[in-house]
Write a protein that holds these residues in place. Structure first.
Motif, PDB file in Angstrom:
ATOM      1  N   PHE A  10       0.828  -1.204   0.000  1.00 20.68           N
ATOM      2  CA  PHE A  10       0.000   0.000   0.000  1.00 20.68           C
ATOM      3  C   PHE A  10       0.864   1.256   0.000  1.00 20.68           C
ATOM      4  CE2 PHE A  10      -4.355  -0.942  -0.093  1.00 20.68           C
ATOM      5  CZ  PHE A  10      -4.596  -2.121   0.588  1.00 20.68           C
ATOM      6  N   TYR A  50       3.564   5.838  -5.493  1.00 24.25           N
ATOM      7  CA  TYR A  50       3.422   5.818  -6.947  1.00 24.25           C
ATOM      8  C   TYR A  50       2.437   6.892  -7.404  1.00 24.25           C
ATOM      9  CZ  TYR A  50       2.862   3.840 -11.639  1.00 24.25           C
ATOM     10  OH  TYR A  50       2.845   3.652 -12.988  1.00 24.25           O
ATOM     11  N   ILE A  51       1.256   6.892  -6.747  1.00 27.58           N
ATOM     12  CA  ILE A  51       0.235   7.883  -7.112  1.00 27.58           C
ATOM     13  C   ILE A  51       0.771   9.286  -6.864  1.00 27.58           C
ATOM     14  CG2 ILE A  51      -2.024   8.813  -6.494  1.00 27.58           C
ATOM     15  CD1 ILE A  51      -2.561   6.374  -7.830  1.00 27.58           C
ATOM     16  N   TRP A  90     -12.486   9.839   2.281  1.00 29.03           N
ATOM     17  CA  TRP A  90     -11.822   8.662   1.735  1.00 29.03           C
ATOM     18  C   TRP A  90     -11.858   8.658   0.216  1.00 29.03           C
ATOM     19  CZ3 TRP A  90     -13.814   2.982   2.650  1.00 29.03           C
ATOM     20  CH2 TRP A  90     -12.743   2.090   2.486  1.00 29.03           C
ATOM     21  N   ALA A  91     -13.045   8.900  -0.334  1.00 29.07           N
ATOM     22  CA  ALA A  91     -13.197   8.855  -1.781  1.00 29.07           C
ATOM     23  C   ALA A  91     -12.989  10.222  -2.424  1.00 29.07           C
ATOM     24  CB  ALA A  91     -14.595   8.340  -2.138  1.00 29.07           C
ATOM     25  N   THR A 145      -7.146  11.529  -4.215  1.00 24.72           N
ATOM     26  CA  THR A 145      -6.135  10.471  -4.114  1.00 24.72           C
ATOM     27  C   THR A 145      -5.396  10.582  -2.773  1.00 24.72           C
ATOM     28  OG1 THR A 145      -4.674  11.875  -5.410  1.00 24.72           O
ATOM     29  CG2 THR A 145      -5.783  10.079  -6.563  1.00 24.72           C
ATOM     30  N   ALA A 156      -7.646   8.863  -0.423  1.00 27.44           N
ATOM     31  CA  ALA A 156      -7.583   7.431  -0.694  1.00 27.44           C
ATOM     32  C   ALA A 156      -6.387   6.817   0.012  1.00 27.44           C
ATOM     33  CB  ALA A 156      -7.507   7.181  -2.192  1.00 27.44           C
ATOM     34  N   GLY A 171      -7.548  -2.744  -2.792  1.00 26.92           N
ATOM     35  CA  GLY A 171      -7.710  -1.458  -3.482  1.00 26.92           C
ATOM     36  C   GLY A 171      -8.818  -1.520  -4.520  1.00 26.92           C
ATOM     37  N   SER A 191     -15.890   3.803  -4.207  1.00 25.27           N
ATOM     38  CA  SER A 191     -15.411   4.807  -5.156  1.00 25.27           C
ATOM     39  C   SER A 191     -14.136   5.509  -4.719  1.00 25.27           C
ATOM     40  CB  SER A 191     -16.491   5.880  -5.400  1.00 25.27           C
ATOM     41  OG  SER A 191     -17.664   5.275  -5.818  1.00 25.27           O
ATOM     42  N   VAL A 192     -13.302   4.817  -3.948  1.00 28.73           N
ATOM     43  CA  VAL A 192     -12.036   5.418  -3.505  1.00 28.73           C
ATOM     44  C   VAL A 192     -11.054   5.363  -4.668  1.00 28.73           C
ATOM     45  CG1 VAL A 192     -10.140   5.180  -1.882  1.00 28.73           C
ATOM     46  CG2 VAL A 192     -12.471   4.679  -1.149  1.00 28.73           C
ATOM     47  N   PRO A 193     -10.453   6.490  -5.055  1.00 23.58           N
ATOM     48  CA  PRO A 193      -9.630   6.481  -6.273  1.00 23.58           C
ATOM     49  C   PRO A 193      -8.252   5.862  -6.097  1.00 23.58           C
ATOM     50  CG  PRO A 193      -9.698   8.686  -5.317  1.00 23.58           C
ATOM     51  CD  PRO A 193     -10.571   7.833  -4.458  1.00 23.58           C
ATOM     52  N   PHE A 194      -8.032   4.689  -6.708  1.00 29.55           N
ATOM     53  CA  PHE A 194      -6.687   4.118  -6.760  1.00 29.55           C
ATOM     54  C   PHE A 194      -6.225   3.957  -8.194  1.00 29.55           C
ATOM     55  CE2 PHE A 194      -5.512   3.153  -2.559  1.00 29.55           C
ATOM     56  CZ  PHE A 194      -6.611   2.731  -1.851  1.00 29.55           C
ATOM     57  N   ASN A 237     -10.411   9.462 -11.905  1.00 33.32           N
ATOM     58  CA  ASN A 237     -10.423  10.037 -10.558  1.00 33.32           C
ATOM     59  C   ASN A 237      -9.029  10.334 -10.026  1.00 33.32           C
ATOM     60  OD1 ASN A 237     -13.193   9.672 -10.529  1.00 33.32           O
ATOM     61  ND2 ASN A 237     -13.010   7.596  -9.723  1.00 33.32           N
ATOM     62  N   GLY A 238      -8.042  10.336 -10.915  1.00 28.51           N
ATOM     63  CA  GLY A 238      -6.682  10.616 -10.465  1.00 28.51           C
ATOM     64  C   GLY A 238      -5.868   9.378 -10.149  1.00 28.51           C
ATOM     65  N   GLY A 239      -6.477   8.199 -10.329  1.00 22.88           N
ATOM     66  CA  GLY A 239      -5.737   6.973 -10.051  1.00 22.88           C
ATOM     67  C   GLY A 239      -4.902   6.540 -11.250  1.00 22.88           C
ATOM     68  N   SER A 240      -4.235   5.394 -11.114  1.00 27.33           N
ATOM     69  CA  SER A 240      -3.390   4.902 -12.190  1.00 27.33           C
ATOM     70  C   SER A 240      -3.643   3.435 -12.469  1.00 27.33           C
ATOM     71  CB  SER A 240      -1.920   5.096 -11.808  1.00 27.33           C
ATOM     72  OG  SER A 240      -1.103   4.373 -12.688  1.00 27.33           O
ATOM     73  N   VAL A 257      -1.801   1.611 -14.275  1.00 22.43           N
ATOM     74  CA  VAL A 257      -0.501   0.942 -14.259  1.00 22.43           C
ATOM     75  C   VAL A 257      -0.124   0.543 -12.833  1.00 22.43           C
ATOM     76  CG1 VAL A 257       1.931   1.164 -14.883  1.00 22.43           C
ATOM     77  CG2 VAL A 257       0.188   2.191 -16.316  1.00 22.43           C
ATOM     78  N   LEU A 258      -0.633   1.265 -11.834  1.00 22.27           N
ATOM     79  CA  LEU A 258      -0.390   0.884 -10.434  1.00 22.27           C
ATOM     80  C   LEU A 258      -0.930  -0.511 -10.164  1.00 22.27           C
ATOM     81  CD1 LEU A 258       0.432   1.416  -7.527  1.00 22.27           C
ATOM     82  CD2 LEU A 258      -1.739   2.582  -7.173  1.00 22.27           C
ATOM     83  N   HIS A 268       1.378  -3.071 -11.670  1.00 19.51           N
ATOM     84  CA  HIS A 268       2.605  -3.283 -10.893  1.00 19.51           C
ATOM     85  C   HIS A 268       2.348  -4.167  -9.690  1.00 19.51           C
ATOM     86  CE1 HIS A 268       5.773  -0.997 -12.782  1.00 19.51           C
ATOM     87  NE2 HIS A 268       5.042   0.096 -12.840  1.00 19.51           N
ATOM     88  N   VAL A 269       1.355  -3.787  -8.877  1.00 18.01           N
ATOM     89  CA  VAL A 269       1.131  -4.539  -7.637  1.00 18.01           C
ATOM     90  C   VAL A 269       0.621  -5.943  -7.944  1.00 18.01           C
ATOM     91  CG1 VAL A 269       0.073  -4.495  -5.355  1.00 18.01           C
ATOM     92  CG2 VAL A 269       0.644  -2.370  -6.498  1.00 18.01           C
TER      93      VAL A 269
END
Lengths: 65, 194, 551
Positions: free
Chosen positions: B38, B44-45, B123-124, B127, B130, C223, C231-234, C239-242, C244-245, C248-249
């Motif tokens: 995590f 990363y983000i 939370w949501a 980022t 998050a 995640g 709806s948590v952005p990963f 929403n700003g997430g990736s 590619v993340l 990777h994981v």
């Protein structure tokens, strides 16, 4: 502003006190060789590091306010 | 797990204790990797974002978190002192220090709850939210489990489950509590300092 | 050390009284051998379900624009096929099945380190499978077993899929920890690291991978789950997430996972060959240490699954080199295994046939793997049937064939009865030939440009696809031969006795099936187990088992 000065004092003083006891524990545990004692030593060292970080923050030298 | 029907010889106990210690340490390693995963995601983000925190997001209060951190680190020290008291057969000192650890642990959780409810971000919501709420939330959950573990161990001592030579449950609880402490060192640094 | 000194080192664990009643003996059993059977049965069931999903996929692909399945159902079918085969079949069979069955016996222990956790690990498995298959009711994920977001965020069943895979991941982690402690701490006296059987070495490295890598899968899944549900952005770039993340994981776990799926199979091969050619294994230390090397390097190659995801050149290059390098320890094993045959007295029984099939097909899959390690080649072949061909050569030609080798080999130990040799040979030959007929043409399909995971394709590929589909149906049918053989053996299988194959590892030094406490007295080991021609290197073994029968 008053609130944050108070918090900084508490954090700084606490870091010194807790850090002292963590180092003391590390010193006392140092001669022991059993597996769980080695792990305890690592944990105490990292705890000391944590106290150093908090002290640095309390002194205003690090951290994003 | 000391509720074995047959009394166990010292040699057998020593063997079993060795297995449990190694097994428990492997569990802690695996749990650390979960947190590292995590943390990687967070970094990363963060590296992929144009600015940090994202626009419109306020960081949580630094100095309250610093005090809260000392509360948790202090509980690590009291836990160590509790363990030492047990090893020196000082039951009343042990009880005092383990209760102190539980109280400080609950204090940390209250501090986190206060921080959560006074943060504008959700939370949501971003980022930052998050990564922050997920990581500190996971950690807080681990602290909560740790408090339950400590209360259980305290009750076990009152029931006479452990003695001067057989007390692995206590050792495990101490190691777990230190682990939770050390994870917070990393999280405090990563979210409030870095 | 004298035998008396070694004896003093034996485990002081007392033998607990036998379990009583059906539930304690067969349902909530703490006995690793019973738990192994539970894993085999449950995985067997999921193998059938996942296999049927594959046949459904192949039925749709018989024609270029077939109307058998809707695009959605087709996508769900291959997605759950892959998911189930990886997490509900191969990993549980290799670890929970074979690891539980053979490893404690091979190290002369009475059980694993944590029998309750072993039982608990197993009982996480059926609910996990149920959750994964339940996702069909709500719209199963459609993005393959790899479930890349943001696509995977748009199917309702993704949350159930995440929960199911998470649960099996927890099971896998616990088993990994259990097996590591067992092997490190519970080997019988005299069993030094270099006297340990190679299957146990393989299980140790696999257990390490299971315990260490799976946590990353748990993180990735958690995640995805909270992004889907809360709806948590990963991962969603909106929403700003990736995305590619996720890759990777996910791949940081899933690459070691493919080694979890093959290393125990390598261990099985290392056990079967010496027994059926009656020669010491060639290069014991090379095989043992190369397993460790594979385990470690497996953590350093994950991004070769991501060469088309926009990684920069300076990132792609080390992954390319390390991926090619990880083939070297495997190559060392292949050479060692083949060298073991030299001047041996070869008995082509079914276990050895499956091993020989494995040697050829896994090598083939390994070669296409090295081809894919090259970035320019992979950019052309990624997402095509070339990948499908490669993965099935290593997973079916590799893992599944070693699973059958292990089943035919250890069936008598597990059940007390031998499987029928003639049926076994029919199974092998039909499976081997139909397997190659199914997957060999896919290399050309991929190179000519047919993408994977597509419900409709260019009509120029139709004749080959038709041929592949028919071969796939034959491959599926060949499994019925095994099922029949297995059921038949309960009543008509020859009684096996303790050591029907003339093996030298400790599992053959007790009755078939073993008593619940495995050994009357903990064995004492005086040398390695592969020295055919020398007397058995054990003390404390019951006299009538102490001579090595020639089967």
């Amino acid at each position: 502003m008053d609130g944050s000065i108070l918090l900084r004092i508490i954090a700084g003083a606490g870091a010194l006190v807790v850090g002292f006891f963590a180092v003391k524990a590390l010193y006392e545990e140092w001669p022991k060789t059993a597996l769980e004692d080695q792990v305890t030593k690592i944990m105490m060292a990292l705890l000391t590091l944590g106290c150093i970080i908090v002290l640095t923050v309390a002194l205003g030298k690090a951290g994003h306010v | 797990m000391a509720t074995h029907a047959l009394p166990v010889s010292d040699a057998e106990y020593a063997e079993v204790r060795g297995h449990r210690l190694v097994g428990f340490l492997f569990f802690l390693v695996s749990d650390s990797i979960l947190f590292c995963s995590f943390i990687f995601g967070y970094l990363y983000i963060r590296a992929a974002s144009p600015g940090w925190p994202p626009p419109g997001v306020e960081r949580p209060g630094l100095y309250l978190a610093a005090v809260n951190s000392i509360v948790l680190f202090g509980s690590g020290v009291t836990m160590h002192l509790a363990m030492e008291a047990w090893r020196h057969a000082n039951r009343s000192r042990f009880t005092a220090f383990i209760i102190a650890t539980i109280v400080l642990g609950l204090g940390f959780l209250s501090g986190q709850a206060y921080e959560y409810t006074h943060l504008h971000d959700t939370w949501a919501g971003s980022t930052f939210g998050a990564s922050f709420f997920t990581l500190t939330g996971m950690h807080g959950f681990h602290v909560f489990i740790g408090v339950i573990f400590l209360i259980t161990v305290l009750l076990q001592t009152r029931r006479g489950v452990y003695d001067q030579t057989r007390y692995f449950g206590l050792t495990a609880a101490t190691l777990y509590w230190h682990f939770v402490d050390v994870i917070w060192v990393a999280l405090f640094f990563l979210f409030y300092v870095y | 050390m004298s035998i008396a000194q070694l004896q003093a080192e034996a485990s002081h664990a007392h033998i607990h009284p036998p379990p009583q009643g059906f539930i304690a003996k067969y349902v909530i059993s703490f006995d690793h051998k019973v738990i192994a059977v539970q894993y085999f049965i449950t995985s067997g069931l999921f193998f059938v379900l996942a296999g049927l999903l594959a046949e459904l996929v192949r039925a749709q692909l018989m024609h270029a624009h077939n109307t058998l399945l809707s695009p959605q159902t087709f996508n769900e079918a291959y997605s759950i096929h892959g998911t189930a085969m990886v997490w509900l079949v191969i990993i549980p069979i290799m670890t929970g099945g074979f690891g539980n069955l053979a490893m404690p016996l091979q190290i002369g222990a009475r059980d694993v380190a944590f029998p309750w956790l072993n039982m608990f690990s197993f009982w996480l498995f059926p609910p996990a499978g149920l959750l994964i298959f339940l996702s069909f009711l709500y719209g199963a994920p459609q993005a393959g077993w790899t479930e890349y977001p943001p696509v995977s965020l748009h199917t309702p069943g993704t949350a159930l899929w995440c929960a199911g895979v998470f649960l099996i991941g927890v099971s896998s982690t616990i088993t990994g920890i259990n097996f590591m402690v067992t092997i490190i701490k519970m080997r019988c006296p005299g069993m030094t690291w270099t006297r340990m059987p190679l299957f146990t070495w393989a299980t140790l490295v696999t257990a390490f991978l299971s315990a260490i890598a799976t946590a990353n899968l748990s993180a990735a899944l958690a995640g995805l789950f909270i992004e889907k549900v809360f709806s948590v952005p990963f991962y969603d770039p909106a929403n700003g997430g990736s995305p590619v993340l996720w890759q990777h994981v996910f791949w940081f776990y899933s690459h070691p996972a493919v080694y979890i799926m093959i290393l125990p199979g390598f261990g099985i091969v290392s056990e079967v060959i010496p027994v059926f050619v009656r020669r010491p294994i060639f290069g014991y230390k090379a095989i043992a240490y190369s397993s460790v090397a594979i385990g470690l390097v497996s953590f350093m190659v994950w991004a070769h699954h991501m060469f088309t995801s926009g990684l920069s050149r300076w990132v792609q290059l080390p992954f390319m080199i390390l991926t090619m390098a990880v083939a070297i320890p495997t190559g060392i094993k292949i050479f060692s295994w083949v060298a073991t045959f030299w001047r041996g007295h070869v008995r082509l029984s079914t276990p050895l046939l499956f091993v020989i099939g494995f040697l050829s097909m896994f090598t083939f899959g390994g070669v296409t793997g090295v081809m894919l390690a090259s970035v320019p080649a992979d950019i052309h072949e990624h997402g095509t049937y070339f990948i499908v061909a490669h993965l099935h050569y290593v997973l079916v030609g590799g893992s599944v064939f070693t699973i059958f080798a292990g089943l035919y080999y250890w069936w008598p130990k597990m059940t007390g009865r031998l499987l029928d040799e003639r049926l076994g040979k029919w199974h092998f030959w039909i499976a081997f030939l139909s397997f190659n007929a199914t997957f060999l043409p896919m290399h050309w399909l991929g190179l000519l440009g047919m993408p994977r995971r597509v419900v409709y394709y260019d009509p120029q590929f139709e004749p080959t696809n038709m041929f592949v589909s028919i071969s796939a149906f034959v491959l599926g049918a060949s499994m019925l031969i095994f099922a029949y053989n297995a059921i038949r053996s309960a009543k008509y299988g020859k009684i096996a006795g303790p050591n029907p194959w003339g093996g030298r590892t400790l599992e053959w030094m007790t009755s078939s099936p073993p008593p619940y406490y495995n050994f009357a007295e903990i064995p004492i080991v005086l040398d390695g187990p592969y020295d055919y021609g020398k007397p058995l290197p054990y003390a404390n073994i019951s006299q009538d088992l102490a001579t090595e029968p020639v089967a």
